[in-house]
Design an enzyme around this catalytic site. Structure first.
Site, short mmCIF file in Angstrom:
data_model
loop_
_atom_site.label_atom_id
_atom_site.label_comp_id
_atom_site.label_asym_id
_atom_site.label_seq_id
_atom_site.Cartn_x
_atom_site.Cartn_y
_atom_site.Cartn_z
N ASN A 145 0.83 -1.20 0.00
CA ASN A 145 0.00 0.00 0.00
C ASN A 145 0.87 1.25 0.00
O ASN A 145 1.99 1.24 0.50
CB ASN A 145 -0.91 0.01 1.22
CG ASN A 145 -1.80 -1.22 1.28
OD1 ASN A 145 -2.12 -1.82 0.24
ND2 ASN A 145 -2.20 -1.62 2.48
N HIS A 205 5.85 -0.19 -2.61
CA HIS A 205 5.45 0.56 -3.81
C HIS A 205 5.51 2.07 -3.62
O HIS A 205 4.92 2.81 -4.39
CB HIS A 205 4.05 0.13 -4.23
CG HIS A 205 3.97 -1.29 -4.67
ND1 HIS A 205 2.81 -2.04 -4.64
CD2 HIS A 205 4.94 -2.13 -5.13
CE1 HIS A 205 3.06 -3.27 -5.07
NE2 HIS A 205 4.34 -3.33 -5.37
N GLY A 241 -4.64 -9.34 3.48
CA GLY A 241 -5.34 -8.43 2.59
C GLY A 241 -4.71 -8.25 1.23
O GLY A 241 -4.81 -7.17 0.66
N SER A 242 -4.10 -9.28 0.68
CA SER A 242 -3.50 -9.17 -0.65
C SER A 242 -3.89 -10.38 -1.50
O SER A 242 -3.82 -11.52 -1.03
CB SER A 242 -1.97 -9.09 -0.56
OG SER A 242 -1.39 -9.11 -1.85
N ARG A 268 -9.89 -12.02 1.66
CA ARG A 268 -11.23 -12.34 1.17
C ARG A 268 -11.12 -12.89 -0.23
O ARG A 268 -10.81 -12.17 -1.17
CB ARG A 268 -12.10 -11.09 1.19
CG ARG A 268 -12.39 -10.54 2.58
CD ARG A 268 -13.22 -9.28 2.48
NE ARG A 268 -14.52 -9.55 1.90
CZ ARG A 268 -15.16 -8.75 1.06
NH1 ARG A 268 -14.60 -7.60 0.68
NH2 ARG A 268 -16.34 -9.06 0.59
N GLY A 269 -11.33 -14.18 -0.40
CA GLY A 269 -11.21 -14.80 -1.70
C GLY A 269 -9.86 -15.45 -1.91
O GLY A 269 -8.95 -15.36 -1.10
N ALA A 284 -9.30 -8.85 6.92
CA ALA A 284 -7.97 -8.64 7.53
C ALA A 284 -8.09 -7.96 8.89
O ALA A 284 -7.41 -8.34 9.85
CB ALA A 284 -7.10 -7.81 6.59
#
EC number: 2.3.1.286
Length: 293
Positions: free
Chosen positions: A117, A134, A236-237, A263-264, A280
């Site tokens: 992030n 990043h 969360g990634s 999630r997923g 998360a």
């Protein structure tokens, strides 16, 4: 660093809690071990910053590095959108997930945090060993001379060059904002970017764009954080891009257990020791509570 940002309260999203079984497995795996943490956009959604690839995210087409450096029209379009969007990210505050990681670090349980992030919320929450893989949205660099300025100071110059532009767009709360502070605005042809005050060169946010390489020293420091740990926790990634996935591959190759909370599904799931399909924030809160309280 104490929290300094203020934000309007945002509704908590409907992210699922981890199951008792998953939480127990996570606690058993990390208890008594030092943990490296890799975070993605899913850690910041409860702060009101949308993610790129979550289950509820709209399709996005972020600008590439090649577009930014190669086309003046693209740069004008980006700076116009960012001039509006950065204000939303700047006024956000860390959520309970960020604070849970700070507590774990202060207790000596983390080797560090590697974040994909650019919102700087880990640092605002008080975490100290953070690699902004990043870059960060609050800095701007000149591509010609390397001079760095704050995003806030640039905002003043852009406002002077484009009086009334933000007001003409409307309330930022009604505009879709991407995780890199890019606001979805269509009409930007009348916006006037500004050049570097030192050399007149091209200014760029200190953010690694798609198609751009992460600085080698930054990557090396991130690998050190992983190598110093007994467990790698991904939170969360989706691990869609190589810049994050490489750390999962590195840990798995070294025999370091990998936990993925997202999630997923993610690209790293086949390499994970444990995967948890949950929010998360809720999972990190529960982990800190189990280990520290």
């Amino acid at each position: 660093m104490p929290e300094q940002r203020q934000s309007r309260p945002s509704p908590r999203r409907d992210h699922p809690d981890p199951s008792e079984q998953d939480l127990a497995a996570l606690v058993d795996l990390v208890r008594g071990r030092r943990v490296a943490v890799l975070t993605g956009a899913g850690v910041s959604t409860d702060s009101g910053i949308p993610d790129y690839r979550g289950p509820d995210s709209p399709p996005r087409n972020p600008m590439t590095y090649q577009q930014f450096i190669g086309d003046e029209a693209f740069r004008r379009h980006y700076w116009a959108r960012n001039h509006v969007g950065w204000r939303h990210v700047e006024r956000t505050s860390p959520n309970a997930g960020h604070r849970a990681l700070t507590r774990l670090e202060q207790a000596g349980l983390l080797t560090g945090i590697i974040t994909q992030n650019v919102d700087t919320l880990h640092v605002v929450a008080g975490s100290t060993t953070v690699v902004d893989l990043h870059g960060s949205f609050d800095r701007v660099v000149c591509l010609d001379c390397g001079h760095v300025v704050s995003r806030e100071s640039l905002a003043e110059r852009l406002e002077a060059a484009n009086p009334g532009f933000v007001e003409s767009i409307g309330d930022v709360a009604d505009i879709e904002i991407a995780p890199d502070a890019d606001a979805v605005i269509e009409t930007t042809a009348h916006f006037r970017p500004v050049a570097c005050e030192v050399c007149g060169g091209t200014l760029k946010p200190d953010i690694v764009y798609f198609g751009e390489m992460v600085p080698k020293a930054r990557v090396a420091r991130a690998f050190e954080i992983v190598d110093e740990a007994d467990v790698l926790l991904v939170a969360g990634s989706s691990l869609t891009v190589h810049s994050g996935l490489r750390f999962v591959k590195h840990a798995a190759k070294a025999g370091t257990p990998v936990v993925i909370v997202n999630r997923g599904e993610t690209r790293g799931d086949p390499l994970a020791t444990l995967t948890i399909d949950a929010g998360a924030t809720q999972t990190l809160e529960a982990l800190a509570e189990a280990l520290l309280d």
